[in-house]
Design an enzyme around this catalytic site. Structure first.
Site, PDB file in Angstrom:
ATOM      1  N   ASP A   1       1.792   2.689  -1.433  1.00 50.48           N
ATOM      2  CA  ASP A   1       2.199   3.289  -2.710  1.00 50.48           C
ATOM      3  C   ASP A   1       3.411   2.554  -3.268  1.00 50.48           C
ATOM      4  O   ASP A   1       4.532   2.722  -2.785  1.00 50.48           O
ATOM      5  CB  ASP A   1       2.503   4.781  -2.485  1.00 50.48           C
ATOM      6  CG  ASP A   1       2.870   5.510  -3.785  1.00 50.48           C
ATOM      7  OD1 ASP A   1       3.156   4.839  -4.799  1.00 50.48           O
ATOM      8  OD2 ASP A   1       2.877   6.751  -3.770  1.00 50.48           O
TER       9      ASP A   1
ATOM     10  N   ASP B   1       1.657  15.689  -9.686  1.00 51.87           N
ATOM     11  CA  ASP B   1       2.389  14.583  -9.060  1.00 51.87           C
ATOM     12  C   ASP B   1       3.747  14.521  -9.758  1.00 51.87           C
ATOM     13  O   ASP B   1       3.841  14.114 -10.911  1.00 51.87           O
ATOM     14  CB  ASP B   1       1.605  13.274  -9.248  1.00 51.87           C
ATOM     15  CG  ASP B   1       2.401  12.043  -8.793  1.00 51.87           C
ATOM     16  OD1 ASP B   1       3.510  12.192  -8.254  1.00 51.87           O
ATOM     17  OD2 ASP B   1       1.893  10.915  -8.992  1.00 51.87           O
TER      18      ASP B   1
ATOM     19  N   LYS C   1      14.119  12.740  -8.908  1.00 51.77           N
ATOM     20  CA  LYS C   1      13.497  12.969  -7.610  1.00 51.77           C
ATOM     21  C   LYS C   1      14.327  12.390  -6.457  1.00 51.77           C
ATOM     22  O   LYS C   1      14.285  12.894  -5.342  1.00 51.77           O
ATOM     23  CB  LYS C   1      12.101  12.329  -7.625  1.00 51.77           C
ATOM     24  CG  LYS C   1      11.252  12.626  -6.403  1.00 51.77           C
ATOM     25  CD  LYS C   1       9.852  12.091  -6.633  1.00 51.77           C
ATOM     26  CE  LYS C   1       8.940  12.283  -5.451  1.00 51.77           C
ATOM     27  NZ  LYS C   1       7.574  11.817  -5.776  1.00 51.77           N
TER      28      LYS C   1
END
Ligand code: ADP
Ligand code: MG
Length: 627
Positions: free
Chosen positions: A223, A30, A93
């Protein structure tokens, strides 16, 4: 459907060339905005891998460059966020696969410098070195540093090298972002076997999607991470996770909860927050309070001589509007998926911020359903990635899966042409059948050669195996009905079956193809197919011209044999000359020459063919046998 014919050629069934190398584990990663982690399946269970201390599994997604250019990753890099922000890269990211233009709104929000000379090019990050000179790093390089740290962590634990991984990405990531993630893996020395959507991995972690019973189920994955919120609505359709809708907010997460606490304290205590250092410290304290309040009802601490406190109820007051925003996203996602709350079978909680009790309560109340929260929300995604990795490694039987074929699968047809049967990006599992016939009279054997790749000529693709369909009863060319079926299962195992329908003859082969090929090879093959598109087209039309010419030659020779009785010697000679010229051109590589010779032969023989027809008709009228 068009009829194809396949070369008759003797050949041996090749041994399976592409089975997985056994023994080496495949890990699940992840790669998060705030935290990253790696997990693996150990004794049949997915577990997150801890660092040296044996406890901490989360690696903060932070890369710090020391003035001399050396690198610190993870927990050790965290303190530099406040002491050396220009050399400490977080949230990388957010930059993956993005151009400067994409980031124009947000580029000033980072403590480090994002640059590019060109709006459309991918961004770089400028980091000052000790010599005052800037060093430039791409988000791919920076992500690779994090992946390297994770790779080293597993290798230290198991004591052997790890080179293959599954990496997760948000469901909304586009191709460029996914490609950047793959590239980061490659750069870190990892063969990225799959890029898996985070919500898909989360479902797998809860065992949803692993059995046939889950067919047709609809899942909402909520999430809430450090800086981002995503909700995805998935449906399991024929063993595949389909993303029906995604929604969210790329700037909403745990950081905003921390900020809400900071604001509360500021309003109530008038804290001294003039320096970066002070602001950094208070944020860390707020995060501590937030985490504590996920367990306790009250929190008290000392900040620079002032006693600060917070109760869960006070925190909830501040969190409520933020949570409300996430629920608005859920409403939009449901609407996009054209579903009602009641259509959702499972709600899955993912991300560290879902530990906040009010988040769970509100989400559960919204969906009017109990949520899945038994797994550690920080770990869910990585655990699911590890399960996916284990499936790819072939360690889990009877698992339904969940992806698309990366490259086309097909067979060789006359002239060495690739006939793709399962095109790339087809969903698996899948089954495709296609009809073929023979190209030669009396053909009793048929070679089925299976290839993978995007090029038009099989020679440029990758051969996966071949087999021979024997015992076809002798029939004129074009009469046998041969059906070739490709069954590609969820594990990427391809079964090819050939059946001749008139006689019922059947033959099949099983090929384990998909994962024997590395990402790198795959990327090369795709690039290759694009680079060679024009060349391929030429090769394909040449092969087609040759095939046609060979058929014309056969008929011309047959014509001479059947009509020798009335053709003049000169005519036979003349046809022979055109036939030889055509045969000579077929031996060469000039498609135009072949077509010209074919046209010449046709022009000469057409009136003769008409005459032959007239004669045959006349003969028939006289009641005599033709030929
Ligand atoms: P990401 O997916 O963005 O990498 P994570 O899923 O790791 O992020 O979530 C990180 C966030 O979770 C941080 O904001 C952190 O403060 C928050 N968090 C972690 N533990 C708790 C907790 N016990 N209570 C509330 N928030 C928490
Ligand atoms: Mg996450």
């Amino acid at each position: 459907m068009a009829k194809y014919s396949i070369d008759l050629q003797a050949g041996k069934v090749k041994e399976d060339e592409a089975v997985n190398s056994v023994g080496e584990i495949i890990v699940g990663i992840d790669l998060g905005t705030t935290n990253s982690l790696v997990a693996r399946v150990k004794d049949g269970r997915a577990v997150a891998v801890a660092g040296e201390d044996g406890k901490q599994v989360l690696v903060p997604s932070i890369v710090h460059f020391r003035p001399d250019g050396s690198v610190v990753v993870g927990e050790a890099a965290k303190p530099y966020l406040t002491t050396a922000p220009e050399r400490t890269i977080y949230s990388v990211k957010r930059l993956l696969g993005k151009s400067f233009g994409d980031l124009s709104d947000v580029k000033d929000q980072f403590g480090y410098r994002i640059i590019d000379e060109d709006e459309d090019r991918l961004v770089k990050i400028a980091v000052p070195g000790s010599d005052g000179r800037q060093r430039y790093y791409s988000p791919v390089e920076l992500s690779a540093r994090i992946l390297q740290a994770l790779k080293a962590r597993v290798e230290a634990e198991i004591g052997s090298p790890v080179s293959r991984a599954v990496i997760t990405v948000p469901a909304y990531f586009n191709d460029a972002q996914r490609q950047a993630t793959r590239d980061a893996g490659k750069l870190a020395g990892l063969d990225v076997l799959r890029i898996v959507n985070e919500p898909t991995a989360s479902s797998l972690a809860y065992g949803i999607g692993l059995t046939e019973e889950d067919e047709g189920r609809t899942i909402a994955v909520y999430d809430l991470g450090g800086g981002t919120f995503d909700v995805s609505i998935l449906r399991i359709e024929q063993g595949i996770f389909e993303v029906l809708a995604t929604n969210g907010d790329t700037f909403l997460g745990g950081d905003d909860f921390d900020q809400a606490i900071v604001s509360y304290w500021q309003e109530n205590y008038g804290l001294p927050l003039s320096t970066t250092q002070e602001r950094g410290e208070i944020r860390l304290l707020a995060e501590r309070a937030k985490k504590a309040l996920s367990q306790e009802q009250t929190f008290t601490a000392e900040f620079r001589g002032t006693s600060v406190s917070l109760t869960r109820a006070e925190a909830n007051d501040r969190f409520a509007p933020l949570i409300e925003r996430t629920l608005s996203s859920c409403v939009r996602a449901l609407a996009d998926a054209k579903l009602e709350k009641g259509d959702i079978d499972h709600v899955i909680m993912v991300g560290g911020s879902t530990r906040v009790p009010l988040v769970k309560e509100q989400v559960s109340a919204f969906f009017e359903k109990e949520v899945n929260d038994t797994l550690d929300p920080d770990q869910v995604v990585a655990l699911g990635a590890a399960i996916q990795a284990d499936v790819l490694a072939g360690n889990q039987q009877d698992v339904l899966l969940l992806d698309i074929t990366p490259l086309s699968l097909g067979i060789e047809t006359v002239g060495g042409l690739m006939d793709p049967i399962i095109p790339r990006n087809s969903k698996v599992p899948t089954k495709v059948g296609r009809k073929y016939t023979t190209s030669v009279d009396g053909q009793v054997r048929l070679k089925v050669a299976v290839y993978q790749g995007e090029r038009d000529m099989v020679a440029d693709n990758r051969k996966l195996g071949e087999f021979i369909l024997n015992d076809i009863p002798p029939m004129p060319a074009g009469i046998p009905q041969i059906e070739i079926h490709f069954y590609l299962d969820a594990d990427g195992i391809l079964r090819v079956k050939a059946t001749e329908h008139r006689s019922g003859t059947e033959q099949s082969v099983t090929i384990k193809s998909q994962y024997g090929i590395s990402e790198e090879e795959m990327a090369l093959m795709l690039i290759d197919s694009l680079n060679h598109a024009e060349e391929d087209m030429r090769a394909r039309s040449l092969a087609e011209a040759k095939t046609e010419a060979n058929n014309v030659l056969l008929s011309a020779r047959k014509f001479i044999r059947q009509n020798e009785s009335w053709l003049s010697g000169e005519q036979v000679q003349e046809i022979g000359r055109f036939v030889d010229a055509l045969a000579a051109s077929v031996a060469g590589d000039d498609k135009d020459a072949i077509n010209e010779r074919m046209a010449e032969l046709n022009t000469y023989t057409t009136p003769l063919a008409h005459e032959a027809l007239d004669r045959n008709v006349a003969a028939a009228m006289r009641g005599r046998d033709v030929n």
